[in-house]
Scaffold this motif. Sequence first.
Motif, PDB file in Angstrom:
ATOM      1  N   ILE A 138       0.837  -1.200   0.000  1.00  0.00           N
ATOM      2  CA  ILE A 138       0.000   0.000   0.000  1.00  0.00           C
ATOM      3  C   ILE A 138       0.876   1.255   0.000  1.00  0.00           C
ATOM      4  O   ILE A 138       0.603   2.228  -0.713  1.00  0.00           O
ATOM      5  N   LEU A 176      -2.391   5.122  -5.561  1.00  0.00           N
ATOM      6  CA  LEU A 176      -3.392   4.682  -4.592  1.00  0.00           C
ATOM      7  C   LEU A 176      -4.547   5.682  -4.557  1.00  0.00           C
ATOM      8  O   LEU A 176      -4.350   6.847  -4.220  1.00  0.00           O
ATOM      9  N   THR A 181      -8.356   4.325   2.432  1.00  0.00           N
ATOM     10  CA  THR A 181      -6.909   4.327   2.219  1.00  0.00           C
ATOM     11  C   THR A 181      -6.199   5.290   3.172  1.00  0.00           C
ATOM     12  O   THR A 181      -5.074   5.028   3.593  1.00  0.00           O
TER      13      THR A 181
END
Length: 218
Positions: free
Chosen positions: A97, A106, A112
């Motif tokens: 990530i 991302l 997130t």
Amino acid sequence: MTDTTKIFEQGVEFIQRKDPQALNILLQTHCQLSRCPDPNDPSQKLIHHTLSYANFAGDDPSFWSTPECADVLLENGALVDPKFYLRALNTADLPMIKLLSHKFMLPTNMRTMAVLGKSRDLGDWFDKEKLKLNAPPPMEWLKDSSDPLHQRWKIQNHHLTDDWLITDAFRYAIRFGQKRVAEFLLEQAIDMNPKLAKQIKKLTKETFLNYLIQHRGT
């Protein structure tokens, strides 16, 4: 076994060995390999092999995450699809990530930001105690059955209420061990849900969060 299968399996072997240099040489020689479907599973490509299928809370990500190989694949033209994002998220693959975030790949949303532990940024998603319109995960994620909000999104006619989005972000904050973010989101959830406030009243928030993080993999 075809030549394509042999080459693909060689790429998988380099990923499993965590050998980005050898993988890069292979990709330079076979430039289409980065986007070539897996001969044994056409729904996956080579980059999917850099992800774990599962992990347990407390695991050292270096045992199962290979962002260094994913980086090589991305530099050689590999594409990231919703399944890649979701598997990285659902297996708590923080190194992957972070790589995607570093490469500006991302998508930015409540989930997130929670995963990355950006508690200050999360406050900006609220406008007069309501979430901004771009808070939900991308629609491409929600359409995928592996997204935890998929069924709720379908039931609610492709709409997600603020309480579901906050709960989702809170769950991911816990899964990734982001305690400060989880604490912030818990406060928001309590303000919106008196029943929840009553349920955890017997415990301190600190005890509640510590318990959830400790048992996040169970």
